[in-house]
Motif scaffolding. Sequence first.
Motif, short mmCIF file in Angstrom:
data_model
loop_
_atom_site.label_atom_id
_atom_site.label_comp_id
_atom_site.label_asym_id
_atom_site.label_seq_id
_atom_site.Cartn_x
_atom_site.Cartn_y
_atom_site.Cartn_z
N MET A 258 -5.70 39.91 -23.25
CA MET A 258 -6.30 40.21 -22.15
C MET A 258 -5.47 39.55 -20.91
O MET A 258 -5.42 38.37 -20.76
CB MET A 258 -7.64 39.98 -21.73
N GLN A 259 -4.86 40.42 -19.98
CA GLN A 259 -4.15 39.81 -18.83
C GLN A 259 -5.13 39.32 -17.81
O GLN A 259 -6.25 40.11 -17.39
CB GLN A 259 -3.28 40.73 -18.29
N GLN A 260 -4.98 38.18 -17.26
CA GLN A 260 -5.89 37.53 -16.12
C GLN A 260 -5.11 37.09 -15.17
O GLN A 260 -3.82 36.56 -14.96
CB GLN A 260 -6.34 36.43 -16.91
N THR A 261 -5.68 37.33 -13.71
CA THR A 261 -4.88 36.68 -12.76
C THR A 261 -5.93 35.97 -11.84
O THR A 261 -6.98 35.90 -11.88
CB THR A 261 -4.62 37.92 -11.79
N VAL A 262 -5.42 34.72 -11.11
CA VAL A 262 -6.07 34.06 -10.34
C VAL A 262 -5.30 34.29 -8.73
O VAL A 262 -4.50 34.40 -8.48
CB VAL A 262 -5.93 32.47 -10.47
N ILE A 263 -6.53 34.87 -7.91
CA ILE A 263 -6.28 34.89 -6.35
C ILE A 263 -6.77 33.96 -5.74
O ILE A 263 -7.78 33.62 -5.45
CB ILE A 263 -6.77 36.40 -6.19
N LEU A 264 -5.90 33.31 -4.73
CA LEU A 264 -6.23 32.32 -3.66
C LEU A 264 -6.52 33.04 -2.48
O LEU A 264 -5.82 33.61 -1.96
CB LEU A 264 -5.19 31.30 -3.70
N ALA A 265 -7.93 32.88 -2.22
CA ALA A 265 -8.40 33.81 -1.03
C ALA A 265 -9.32 32.86 -0.05
O ALA A 265 -10.19 33.38 0.32
CB ALA A 265 -9.16 35.11 -1.44
N ALA A 266 -9.05 31.44 -0.18
CA ALA A 266 -9.91 30.78 0.81
C ALA A 266 -9.44 30.30 2.00
O ALA A 266 -10.05 29.63 2.59
CB ALA A 266 -9.76 29.33 -0.18
N GLY A 267 -8.09 30.68 2.55
CA GLY A 267 -7.54 30.39 3.77
C GLY A 267 -8.38 30.78 5.18
O GLY A 267 -9.44 31.65 5.09
N ASN A 268 -8.28 30.05 6.07
CA ASN A 268 -9.05 30.36 7.22
C ASN A 268 -8.54 31.27 8.18
O ASN A 268 -9.13 31.77 9.32
CB ASN A 268 -9.49 28.92 8.04
N GLY A 269 -7.29 31.72 8.10
CA GLY A 269 -6.75 32.53 8.87
C GLY A 269 -6.70 32.43 10.41
O GLY A 269 -6.71 33.09 11.24
N SER A 270 -6.28 30.99 10.69
CA SER A 270 -6.13 30.40 11.94
C SER A 270 -4.85 30.78 12.58
O SER A 270 -4.98 31.51 13.98
CB SER A 270 -6.16 28.78 11.96
N ARG A 271 -3.96 31.17 12.06
CA ARG A 271 -2.67 31.43 12.71
C ARG A 271 -2.68 33.07 13.03
O ARG A 271 -2.18 33.39 14.07
CB ARG A 271 -1.32 31.21 11.89
N ILE A 272 -3.13 33.88 12.18
CA ILE A 272 -3.54 35.22 12.58
C ILE A 272 -4.33 35.67 13.39
O ILE A 272 -4.62 36.69 14.19
CB ILE A 272 -3.40 36.12 11.12
N GLY A 273 -5.43 34.68 13.57
CA GLY A 273 -6.52 34.72 14.49
C GLY A 273 -7.76 35.49 14.15
O GLY A 273 -8.65 35.80 14.77
#
Length: 241
Positions: free
Chosen positions: A1-16
């Motif tokens: 089974m193919q598995q992925t890990v997605i890092l989605a914890a950032g705060n988005g400060s630079r994009i606002g």
Amino acid sequence: MQQTVILAAGNGSRIGSRQNGLPKPLVQVAGQALIERTLNQAESAGCEEAVVVLGNGADRVREHLEALDTPLRLTLVQSHAPDGPNGFSLLAAEKHTRDRFFLQMVDHVFAEPVLSRLTNGGQPATEDMRLLVDHSPAHLDEVDATKVRIEQGHIVAIGKRVQPWDAVDAGYFLLDRRIFGALRAASPGESLSVSAGMRRVACEGALAPVALEGIPWVDVDTPKDWEQAEDILGSPTLSWE
């Protein structure tokens, strides 16, 4: 089974996005949230499972994902240091990962599916970990970009300060569980980023580049990056807010 890990914890400060109350993974590009585009990449590569590491705005991202119609089995994990370097987020996924797995950054947008190139492109030795790299990146912010130096088919240096460099890290990896030991072995005082772990892997001669050539992409960190992502995907630029 193919598995992925997605890092989605950032705060988005630079994009606002944080100032506007919107978690970065939910910022829309060409009418679709960044997290959805990342999941679509995983599905196109044959993944059946995605481990998504949440941080800032986790409740809203979780609610969005729970309502999403996706064939992927989602495992949602909380980062214990969402405002810290992204290596903390990767470590949070450790107990959920298989022996070999993809790693994706939620804010990297590509003009077409590219994740499968890590398994069928270039054919480096099976024991190698792999990284998508772009030898001729468009709209390059050289100071901020994570760069790599390549010798004899392997990455020997990775980081923002690498000079000279041959290509730019495109933010998609094929890894195995050695990465977690490499992260823990980071030097005292060294920022615990994914790149810090990959430097250890590179020193062992176990990191191979897979070329991403001719496919537009962008790391969406700033409003200008967002505009470039809209352009790449052929959407008229209005506003994500």
